[in-house]
Design a protein around this motif. Structure first.
Motif, mmCIF file in Angstrom:
data_model
loop_
_atom_site.group_PDB
_atom_site.id
_atom_site.type_symbol
_atom_site.label_atom_id
_atom_site.label_comp_id
_atom_site.label_asym_id
_atom_site.label_seq_id
_atom_site.Cartn_x
_atom_site.Cartn_y
_atom_site.Cartn_z
ATOM 1 N N THR A 7 -12.620 -14.469 -15.444
ATOM 2 C CA THR A 7 -12.122 -15.861 -14.515
ATOM 3 C C THR A 7 -12.001 -15.415 -13.210
ATOM 4 O OG1 THR A 7 -10.153 -15.501 -15.646
ATOM 5 C CG2 THR A 7 -11.440 -17.141 -16.508
ATOM 6 N N ARG A 8 -11.496 -14.112 -12.806
ATOM 7 C CA ARG A 8 -11.283 -13.842 -11.421
ATOM 8 C C ARG A 8 -12.338 -13.924 -10.472
ATOM 9 N NH1 ARG A 8 -12.909 -11.414 -7.695
ATOM 10 N NH2 ARG A 8 -14.556 -10.620 -9.094
ATOM 11 N N ARG A 9 -12.296 -14.673 -9.693
ATOM 12 C CA ARG A 9 -13.295 -14.949 -8.414
ATOM 13 C C ARG A 9 -12.601 -14.682 -7.162
ATOM 14 N NH1 ARG A 9 -17.936 -17.458 -9.493
ATOM 15 N NH2 ARG A 9 -18.298 -16.113 -7.770
ATOM 16 N N SER A 10 -13.212 -14.565 -6.266
ATOM 17 C CA SER A 10 -12.820 -14.186 -4.824
ATOM 18 C C SER A 10 -12.396 -15.786 -4.069
ATOM 19 C CB SER A 10 -13.882 -13.838 -3.751
ATOM 20 O OG SER A 10 -14.019 -12.572 -4.103
ATOM 21 N N ILE A 11 -11.082 -15.899 -3.954
ATOM 22 C CA ILE A 11 -10.599 -17.119 -3.488
ATOM 23 C C ILE A 11 -10.097 -17.156 -2.127
ATOM 24 C CG2 ILE A 11 -8.777 -18.783 -3.897
ATOM 25 C CD1 ILE A 11 -10.589 -18.792 -6.279
ATOM 26 N N ALA A 60 -9.562 -10.147 12.978
ATOM 27 C CA ALA A 60 -9.895 -8.687 13.035
ATOM 28 C C ALA A 60 -11.368 -8.275 12.988
ATOM 29 C CB ALA A 60 -8.941 -7.839 11.820
ATOM 30 N N ARG A 61 -12.138 -9.429 12.324
ATOM 31 C CA ARG A 61 -13.606 -9.000 12.430
ATOM 32 C C ARG A 61 -14.366 -10.094 13.114
ATOM 33 N NH1 ARG A 61 -15.477 -7.759 6.433
ATOM 34 N NH2 ARG A 61 -17.427 -8.432 7.419
ATOM 35 N N LYS A 62 -15.504 -9.930 13.473
ATOM 36 C CA LYS A 62 -16.345 -10.854 14.203
ATOM 37 C C LYS A 62 -16.673 -12.024 13.026
ATOM 38 C CE LYS A 62 -19.119 -7.975 16.836
ATOM 39 N NZ LYS A 62 -20.436 -7.449 16.726
ATOM 40 N N SER A 109 -7.167 -14.159 -4.656
ATOM 41 C CA SER A 109 -7.260 -13.234 -3.695
ATOM 42 C C SER A 109 -8.554 -13.017 -3.335
ATOM 43 C CB SER A 109 -6.654 -12.102 -4.048
ATOM 44 O OG SER A 109 -7.526 -11.477 -5.201
ATOM 45 N N CYS A 110 -8.749 -12.544 -2.048
ATOM 46 C CA CYS A 110 -10.103 -12.020 -1.484
ATOM 47 C C CYS A 110 -10.088 -10.917 -0.581
ATOM 48 C CB CYS A 110 -10.768 -13.076 -1.008
ATOM 49 S SG CYS A 110 -12.497 -12.689 -0.415
ATOM 50 N N TRP A 111 -10.847 -9.781 -0.883
ATOM 51 C CA TRP A 111 -10.925 -8.553 -0.361
ATOM 52 C C TRP A 111 -11.435 -8.945 1.458
ATOM 53 C CZ3 TRP A 111 -11.444 -3.507 -2.894
ATOM 54 C CH2 TRP A 111 -11.759 -2.373 -2.132
ATOM 55 N N CYS A 112 -11.053 -8.340 2.270
ATOM 56 C CA CYS A 112 -11.551 -8.283 3.658
ATOM 57 C C CYS A 112 -11.989 -6.987 3.952
ATOM 58 C CB CYS A 112 -10.648 -9.185 4.426
ATOM 59 S SG CYS A 112 -11.404 -8.814 6.254
ATOM 60 N N HIS A 113 -13.044 -6.631 4.228
ATOM 61 C CA HIS A 113 -13.484 -5.525 4.442
ATOM 62 C C HIS A 113 -13.302 -4.716 5.802
ATOM 63 C CE1 HIS A 113 -15.506 -1.623 3.022
ATOM 64 N NE2 HIS A 113 -16.506 -1.561 4.345
ATOM 65 N N VAL A 114 -12.980 -3.629 5.997
ATOM 66 C CA VAL A 114 -12.549 -2.908 7.326
ATOM 67 C C VAL A 114 -13.444 -1.726 7.666
ATOM 68 C CG1 VAL A 114 -10.599 -1.895 8.593
ATOM 69 C CG2 VAL A 114 -10.114 -3.726 6.824
HETATM 70 C C1 LIG Z 1 -15.723 -3.855 -1.030
HETATM 71 C C2 LIG Z 1 -15.686 -5.232 -0.574
HETATM 72 C C3 LIG Z 1 -15.732 -5.751 0.306
HETATM 73 C C4 LIG Z 1 -15.740 -7.209 0.671
HETATM 74 N N1 LIG Z 1 -15.572 -7.794 1.905
HETATM 75 C C5 LIG Z 1 -15.423 -9.267 2.127
HETATM 76 C C6 LIG Z 1 -15.135 -9.599 3.357
HETATM 77 O O1 LIG Z 1 -15.108 -8.988 4.233
HETATM 78 N N2 LIG Z 1 -14.916 -11.164 3.389
HETATM 79 C C7 LIG Z 1 -15.043 -11.850 2.544
HETATM 80 O O2 LIG Z 1 -14.911 -13.006 2.579
HETATM 81 N N3 LIG Z 1 -15.396 -11.365 0.951
HETATM 82 C C8 LIG Z 1 -15.546 -10.095 0.784
HETATM 83 N N4 LIG Z 1 -15.581 -9.463 -0.363
HETATM 84 C C9 LIG Z 1 -15.458 -10.424 -1.516
HETATM 85 C C10 LIG Z 1 -16.902 -10.386 -1.901
HETATM 86 O O3 LIG Z 1 -18.023 -11.461 -1.201
HETATM 87 C C11 LIG Z 1 -16.989 -11.053 -3.557
HETATM 88 O O4 LIG Z 1 -16.146 -10.024 -4.232
HETATM 89 C C12 LIG Z 1 -18.323 -11.264 -4.001
HETATM 90 O O5 LIG Z 1 -19.249 -12.322 -3.361
HETATM 91 C C13 LIG Z 1 -18.506 -11.482 -5.396
HETATM 92 O O6 LIG Z 1 -17.829 -12.726 -5.924
HETATM 93 P P1 LIG Z 1 -16.529 -12.718 -6.772
HETATM 94 O O7 LIG Z 1 -15.370 -11.728 -6.180
HETATM 95 O O8 LIG Z 1 -16.184 -14.123 -6.701
HETATM 96 O O9 LIG Z 1 -16.996 -12.066 -7.917
HETATM 97 C C14 LIG Z 1 -15.658 -8.263 -0.468
HETATM 98 C C15 LIG Z 1 -15.543 -7.654 -1.894
HETATM 99 C C16 LIG Z 1 -15.486 -6.288 -1.985
HETATM 100 C C17 LIG Z 1 -15.521 -5.724 -3.321
#
Ligand SMILES: Cc1cc2nc3c(=O)[nH]c(=O)nc-3n(C[C@H](O)[C@H](O)[C@H](O)COP(=O)(O)O)c2cc1C
Length: 174
Positions: A7-11, A60-62, A109-114
């Motif tokens: 159920t965890r998805r990027s939000i 921080a990113r384009k 939560s969502c990851w923003c890559h750096v």
């Molecule tokens: C290493 C990594 C870098 C990511 N970088 C970004 C990012 O810069 N911006 C963003 O919106 N999502 C980013 N994500 C989220 C991914 O797009 C997302 O995890 C992927 O599409 C799968 O979807 P889910 O997390 O809902 O399963 C990143 C995820 C990971 C693990």
């Protein structure tokens, strides 16, 4: 645990609601409980709640960081390459634990890559963040995690979504 992972998805959209201090503390504790290479704890974490700073971080990113603007909390994961050569793994594992813990408490939560990303042609994303947050020169920035109460619904994964072709047993099979 498997249901939590499904159920965890990027939000990337968050309610305009502060995260309670106890929950922020729990997220940071989860980070500090992460396993690390040789127990070196090569990471540090910056919990950013200041709206002006978060707004700056979202530039921080384009592309790819703009979603942070609406987050009530951004955790910046910082690493010390002098502590271990596995500092990227240390930071990535702690980040993942923060994300799963957030989900377990009803937060998205969502990851923003750096790393290896640019803000503008002459400024890297990492350099911009380090200057903005006074991060010492010798440290690296792994990622920024946008966290907040979800304001979007994402479909949970099912067994049908699993990439079973990525699995091998005993030996690599084509
Ligand atoms: C290493 C990594 C870098 C990511 N970088 C970004 C990012 O810069 N911006 C963003 O919106 N999502 C980013 N994500 C989220 C991914 O797009 C997302 O995890 C992927 O599409 C799968 O979807 P889910 O997390 O809902 O399963 C990143 C995820 C990971 C693990």
């Amino acid at each position: 645990m498997i249901d939590l992972l499904k159920t965890r998805r990027s939000i990337r959209k968050y309610k305009n609601k502060e995260i309670e201090k106890e929950k922020v503390d729990t997220l940071l504790k989860a980070a500090l409980l992460a396993p690390t290479s040789m127990g070196k704890r090569s990471w540090e974490f910056i919990a950013v709640t200041n709206k002006n700073l978060i707004s700056e971080l979202s530039t921080a990113r384009k592309m790819g960081s703009q979603f942070l603007k609406g987050a009530p909390l951004v955790i910046v994961v910082v690493e010390n390459p002098e502590a271990t050569d596995a500092y990227i793994e240390d930071g990535a594992i702690a980040s993942t634990l923060i994300q799963v813990t957030a989900h377990s408490m009803g937060l998205g939560s969502c990851w923003c890559h750096v790393r290896n990303r640019d803000r503008i042609d002459y400024d890297t994303t990492e350099a911009f963040i380090k200057t903005l947050l006074n991060i010492p020169e010798n440290l690296k920035v792994e990622c920024m995690l946008g966290i907040g109460y979800p304001d979007e619904e994402r479909k949970a994964y099912t067994d049908e979504d699993l990439a079973l072709n990525k699995l091998h047993y005993d030996k690599y099979s084509k």
